[in-house]
Design a protein around this motif. Structure first.
Motif, PDB file in Angstrom:
ATOM      1  N   ALA A   1      -5.810 -27.108  10.404  1.00  0.00           N
ATOM      2  CA  ALA A   1      -6.954 -26.905   9.503  1.00  0.00           C
ATOM      3  C   ALA A   1      -6.784 -27.657   8.179  1.00  0.00           C
ATOM      4  O   ALA A   1      -7.754 -27.862   7.452  1.00  0.00           O
ATOM      5  CB  ALA A   1      -7.133 -25.417   9.233  1.00  0.00           C
ATOM      6  N   GLN A   2      -5.546 -28.060   7.870  1.00  0.00           N
ATOM      7  CA  GLN A   2      -5.326 -28.738   6.577  1.00  0.00           C
ATOM      8  C   GLN A   2      -5.307 -30.269   6.684  1.00  0.00           C
ATOM      9  O   GLN A   2      -5.028 -30.960   5.701  1.00  0.00           O
ATOM     10  CB  GLN A   2      -3.993 -28.275   5.978  1.00  0.00           C
ATOM     11  CG  GLN A   2      -4.027 -26.839   5.502  1.00  0.00           C
ATOM     12  CD  GLN A   2      -2.686 -26.381   4.952  1.00  0.00           C
ATOM     13  OE1 GLN A   2      -1.809 -27.193   4.651  1.00  0.00           O
ATOM     14  NE2 GLN A   2      -2.515 -25.086   4.830  1.00  0.00           N
ATOM     15  N   SER A   3      -5.585 -30.797   7.902  1.00  0.00           N
ATOM     16  CA  SER A   3      -5.440 -32.252   8.085  1.00  0.00           C
ATOM     17  C   SER A   3      -6.336 -33.040   7.119  1.00  0.00           C
ATOM     18  O   SER A   3      -5.976 -34.133   6.691  1.00  0.00           O
ATOM     19  CB  SER A   3      -5.747 -32.643   9.530  1.00  0.00           C
ATOM     20  OG  SER A   3      -7.118 -32.451   9.791  1.00  0.00           O
ATOM     21  N   SER A   4      -7.471 -32.467   6.736  1.00  0.00           N
ATOM     22  CA  SER A   4      -8.402 -33.220   5.891  1.00  0.00           C
ATOM     23  C   SER A   4      -7.933 -33.321   4.434  1.00  0.00           C
ATOM     24  O   SER A   4      -8.624 -33.890   3.591  1.00  0.00           O
ATOM     25  CB  SER A   4      -9.786 -32.591   5.957  1.00  0.00           C
ATOM     26  OG  SER A   4      -9.696 -31.250   5.591  1.00  0.00           O
ATOM     27  N   SER A   5      -6.743 -32.776   4.143  1.00  0.00           N
ATOM     28  CA  SER A   5      -6.191 -32.932   2.787  1.00  0.00           C
ATOM     29  C   SER A   5      -5.104 -33.995   2.729  1.00  0.00           C
ATOM     30  O   SER A   5      -4.523 -34.227   1.668  1.00  0.00           O
ATOM     31  CB  SER A   5      -5.577 -31.605   2.309  1.00  0.00           C
ATOM     32  OG  SER A   5      -6.522 -30.582   2.349  1.00  0.00           O
ATOM     33  N   TYR A   6      -4.779 -34.613   3.872  1.00  0.00           N
ATOM     34  CA  TYR A   6      -3.610 -35.508   3.919  1.00  0.00           C
ATOM     35  C   TYR A   6      -3.925 -36.800   4.669  1.00  0.00           C
ATOM     36  O   TYR A   6      -4.901 -36.876   5.426  1.00  0.00           O
ATOM     37  CB  TYR A   6      -2.467 -34.817   4.693  1.00  0.00           C
ATOM     38  CG  TYR A   6      -1.907 -33.586   4.029  1.00  0.00           C
ATOM     39  CD1 TYR A   6      -0.863 -33.682   3.120  1.00  0.00           C
ATOM     40  CD2 TYR A   6      -2.421 -32.327   4.323  1.00  0.00           C
ATOM     41  CE1 TYR A   6      -0.338 -32.549   2.519  1.00  0.00           C
ATOM     42  CE2 TYR A   6      -1.904 -31.176   3.722  1.00  0.00           C
ATOM     43  CZ  TYR A   6      -0.863 -31.302   2.820  1.00  0.00           C
ATOM     44  OH  TYR A   6      -0.344 -30.182   2.222  1.00  0.00           O
ATOM     45  N   GLY A   7      -3.006 -37.780   4.527  1.00  0.00           N
ATOM     46  CA  GLY A   7      -2.950 -38.891   5.473  1.00  0.00           C
ATOM     47  C   GLY A   7      -2.179 -38.380   6.685  1.00  0.00           C
ATOM     48  O   GLY A   7      -1.157 -37.712   6.537  1.00  0.00           O
ATOM     49  N   ILE A   8      -2.689 -38.642   7.893  1.00  0.00           N
ATOM     50  CA  ILE A   8      -2.054 -38.105   9.113  1.00  0.00           C
ATOM     51  C   ILE A   8      -1.547 -39.258   9.982  1.00  0.00           C
ATOM     52  O   ILE A   8      -2.212 -40.288  10.131  1.00  0.00           O
ATOM     53  CB  ILE A   8      -3.056 -37.228   9.907  1.00  0.00           C
ATOM     54  CG1 ILE A   8      -3.561 -36.052   9.041  1.00  0.00           C
ATOM     55  CG2 ILE A   8      -2.431 -36.713  11.213  1.00  0.00           C
ATOM     56  CD1 ILE A   8      -2.577 -34.924   8.769  1.00  0.00           C
ATOM     57  N   LEU A   9      -0.338 -39.047  10.557  1.00  0.00           N
ATOM     58  CA  LEU A   9       0.304 -40.098  11.349  1.00  0.00           C
ATOM     59  C   LEU A   9      -0.067 -40.000  12.826  1.00  0.00           C
ATOM     60  O   LEU A   9      -0.126 -38.905  13.388  1.00  0.00           O
ATOM     61  CB  LEU A   9       1.832 -39.967  11.240  1.00  0.00           C
ATOM     62  CG  LEU A   9       2.422 -40.081   9.826  1.00  0.00           C
ATOM     63  CD1 LEU A   9       3.941 -39.917   9.883  1.00  0.00           C
ATOM     64  CD2 LEU A   9       2.057 -41.411   9.197  1.00  0.00           C
TER      65      LEU A   9
END
Ligand code: UTP
Length: 297
Positions: free
Chosen positions: A167-175
């Motif tokens: 649920a928090q992916s939209s706050s970060y750069g994801i690999l």
């Protein structure tokens, strides 16, 4: 032979709006965890990793940061006369060698990628680190030091990575992870702030990077990305498209997001409890507080 990483960029030009009104006159990086400003934790971590040149990307209203690293003759003399050697040592840990620190201005807050790009001429053609001081990492071996050691084996570019709830992916750069070997993940792609359904993994990038100088050139040529800002993530992802290696490093330690109020409060409690001189009183206070709240429910 791989070039040693001796330069670090500290992007500190953000407005820090989440901490208004404090950040109206106090830079976020000067706010203290227990008795040390966030920037001191970042500098100590960089020093432990072998960094010799410290490049600050600042903005209007951040002069307190420059003062913080200056010498303080009056304070020094008072402490010396009073025989306060411990405090004198503490004071001296804030001093920087002549010429080791450089300040460059980002004239408009155009995002992290743009801030890093502003330092390109000071970095030149060598690998460099980036440290975001509002990510504070408690670790036995400082995070950047762990990464420099891994980088000496891998080369390429490397980002600090940690698992986050989907649920928090939209706050970060994801690999987008291709393969993993111990704490090192080879990266096939990176996405800035994806919606949970679009995230390629749960491995998020946090504020420590070791980057090849090509990333600076990429920042000069890529288009604006998420949020209309020049994204550092996009410039690193371009490295992959250009056929160069990018790695995620699962660091050992606990990261606190001190750019958010809740993260800052958690860090204050954790660092307070970690301090021998404060632990007993502070722990007793917290226990008392929790018992009182439970009794009142
Ligand atoms: P943040 O996303 O936390 O932004 O920046 P911010 O402005 O500091 O804080 P809020 O969101 O308004 O509360 C992450 C890092 O990037 C730097 C910040 O100083 C921080 O270290 N940054 C951000 C810049 O140097 N320039 C920018 O234009 C934006």
């Amino acid at each position: 032979m791989k070039k040693k990483v001796t330069k670090a960029i500290f992007p500190v030009a953000g407005l820090g709006t989440r901490f208004l009104p404090a950040t109206k006159s106090v830079p976020k990086e000067i706010m203290t965890l227990v008795d040390r400003p966030l920037i001191q934790y970042a500098i100590d971590e960089a020093r432990a990793a072998g960094i010799k040149d410290f490049i600050f990307v600042t903005s209007r209203g951040k002069s307190a940061l420059e003062d913080y690293f200056d010498t303080s003759p009056e304070l020094e003399s008072v402490l010396r006369k009073g025989g306060k050697t411990d405090l004198l040592q503490t004071l001296k840990s804030t001093y920087m060698d002549s010429g080791a620190i450089a300040y460059i201005r980002q004239h408009k807050p155009l995002g992290l990628g743009h801030a890093v790009w502003c330092a390109r001429k000071l970095v030149g053609n060598e690998p460099f680190a980036v440290i975001l001081p509002d990510d504070v990492i408690a670790a036995d071996k400082p995070c950047l030091q762990q990464m420099v050691e891994a980088y000496e084996e891998t080369g390429g570019s490397m980002v600090a990575a940690m698992e986050v709830p989907p649920a928090q992916s939209s706050s970060y750069g994801i690999l987008d992870v291709k393969a993993e070997r111990g704490p090192v993940a080879s990266v096939a792609g990176m996405v800035e702030k994806p919606a949970p359904g679009d995230a390629p993994s749960n491995l998020a990038v946090i504020g420590r990077y070791i980057l090849s100088p090509q990333v600076l050139r990429n920042l000069g040529s890529i288009d604006k990305g998420a949020g209309g800002e020049l994204q550092l993530t996009d410039a690193i992802a371009a490295e992959i498209d250009q056929g160069r290696d990018v790695f995620g490093y699962r660091f050992d330690g606990q990261r606190f997001d001190c750019g958010s109020k809740s993260g800052f409060l958690q860090a204050t409690v954790a660092f307070g409890l970690a301090r021998e001189d404060l632990r007993d009183d502070f722990e007793a206070y917290l226990h008392g507080l929790i018992s009182m709240r439970q009794a009142a429910q």
